[in-house]
Design a protein around this motif. Sequence first.
Motif, PDB file in Angstrom:
ATOM      1  N   VAL A 127       0.947  -1.127  -0.055  1.00 20.06           N
ATOM      2  CA  VAL A 127      -0.026   0.002   0.090  1.00 20.06           C
ATOM      3  C   VAL A 127       0.836   1.262  -0.124  1.00 20.06           C
ATOM      4  O   VAL A 127       1.818   1.230   0.739  1.00 20.06           O
ATOM      5  N   ALA A 128       0.501   2.229  -1.050  1.00 16.80           N
ATOM      6  CA  ALA A 128       1.367   3.515  -0.883  1.00 16.80           C
ATOM      7  C   ALA A 128       1.127   4.348   0.194  1.00 16.80           C
ATOM      8  O   ALA A 128       0.000   4.489   0.753  1.00 16.80           O
ATOM      9  N   THR A 129       2.221   4.995   0.812  1.00 17.08           N
ATOM     10  CA  THR A 129       2.013   5.837   1.796  1.00 17.08           C
ATOM     11  C   THR A 129       2.310   7.237   1.617  1.00 17.08           C
ATOM     12  O   THR A 129       2.947   7.753   1.097  1.00 17.08           O
ATOM     13  N   ILE A 130       1.473   8.155   2.295  1.00 13.57           N
ATOM     14  CA  ILE A 130       1.676   9.458   2.475  1.00 13.57           C
ATOM     15  C   ILE A 130       1.599  10.007   3.800  1.00 13.57           C
ATOM     16  O   ILE A 130       0.538   9.853   4.787  1.00 13.57           O
ATOM     17  N   ASP A 131       2.576  10.754   4.011  1.00 14.80           N
ATOM     18  CA  ASP A 131       2.495  11.522   5.693  1.00 14.80           C
ATOM     19  C   ASP A 131       1.788  12.955   5.342  1.00 14.80           C
ATOM     20  O   ASP A 131       2.293  13.646   4.516  1.00 14.80           O
ATOM     21  N   TYR A 132       0.706  13.208   5.928  1.00 13.25           N
ATOM     22  CA  TYR A 132      -0.362  14.471   5.688  1.00 13.25           C
ATOM     23  C   TYR A 132       0.170  15.238   7.041  1.00 13.25           C
ATOM     24  O   TYR A 132      -0.318  14.699   8.030  1.00 13.25           O
ATOM     25  N   LEU A 305      -1.212   7.971  -7.164  1.00 11.58           N
ATOM     26  CA  LEU A 305      -0.650   6.707  -6.641  1.00 11.58           C
ATOM     27  C   LEU A 305      -1.591   5.831  -6.994  1.00 11.58           C
ATOM     28  O   LEU A 305      -1.431   4.504  -7.079  1.00 11.58           O
ATOM     29  N   ALA A 306      -3.010   6.094  -6.737  1.00  8.21           N
ATOM     30  CA  ALA A 306      -4.292   5.133  -6.811  1.00  8.21           C
ATOM     31  C   ALA A 306      -4.242   4.586  -8.300  1.00  8.21           C
ATOM     32  O   ALA A 306      -4.850   3.454  -8.358  1.00  8.21           O
ATOM     33  N   LYS A 307      -3.715   5.488  -9.081  1.00  9.25           N
ATOM     34  CA  LYS A 307      -3.781   5.067 -10.507  1.00  9.25           C
ATOM     35  C   LYS A 307      -2.532   4.416 -10.842  1.00  9.25           C
ATOM     36  O   LYS A 307      -2.419   4.054 -12.123  1.00  9.25           O
TER      37      LYS A 307
END
Length: 370
Positions: A127-132, A305-307
């Motif tokens: 799963v791709a990750t992003i710190d927001y 990323l979802a794409k």
Amino acid sequence: MRKGILSLTAAAAAMTLGLTACGGESDTTTAQDGAAPAESQAAGKVGVILPDSKSSARWETADRKYLEEAFKAAGIAYDIQNAQGDKTQFQTIADQMMTNGATVLMIVNLDSGTGKAVLDKAKSQGVATIDYDRLTLNGGAAYYVSFDNTKVGTLQGEGLVKCLTDKKADNPIVAELNGSPTDNNATLFKNGYDSVLTPKYDAKEYVKGPDQSVPDWDNAQAGTLFEQMLTEQPKIAGVLAANDGLGNAAIAVLKKNSLNGKVPVTGQDATVQGLQNILAGDQCMTVYKAIKKEADAAAALAIALAKGEKPAATGSVKDTESGADVPAVLLDPQAIFLDNVKEVVADGFVTKDELCVGEFAAKCTEAGIQ
Ligand code: BGC
């Protein structure tokens, strides 16, 4: 500590990232008003975990709203949940999101340790990750989207200096009410304001007063802490409060002592309460962070990323714990004083209707708010 920081508008962010909002698969979460989804793509799903709804009004009133708008506009499936300050719940939500098919996880951590556990699990599942907004130290998220948080602190420090100067304060005792010790942003804010205040202390222009961190940015605890500070040091003449919630807690204590308006207090987030405190003359400044731009930039990354795309960030930040350079998008904060509260309204971040109620109507007019 940082390099390659750029500020950019959401549109520019989307362009830099090579993205446009194109229709993806539509499902119940993403149903749009009559708009038929464009050509269906094999898009994934984005899970967002917000931290709480008490440490700042922003998470529910701004971040959720703007992220939702961006995902809807792109026709991407999404799920936004709030951990309500509960670290165990945070992990549970993450697990559920991944079980339910999230392919991108965007988090605002409650602390770096628990944030890292969530990121590690996500990565192990592809799963791709992003710190927001908050960087998870040693977390290894693929991307980080936030504001230049050291600059936020510098604006607060400079703001307090301006307000103390305007009040012709002589050798003022300054109290510091810092954010959560487990939030990397709180460290950056403090680095920023101390870079302005420490030289003043050293030059004996200002006197360093009590300096404490508020666990979890808990506003109620901030009130208790500030009450103790003022009891021990009744001559506090300026308060560097790290956000509007902490500032409001200090203001409530100052009010009880008939010191509100006499002792300048800073803030952050341009919340309705913070702006009203400025209009009332009880708060000297806040820092406006255009959260729509932050949400748009993060959503643009998440959607790409979802794409299955590999979007490029515009810069990077150094993770002070792991030493890694994390690809990042950092936006520019703005200082707000009584004379430019109107800019926050003009930007659509708060509406005149919510700000200018009751006793604030006349003050809004005086402040040129249309
Ligand atoms: C955010 C601030 C917020 C604070 C408390 C920080 O990490 O950057 O905008 O006021 O957390 O929620």
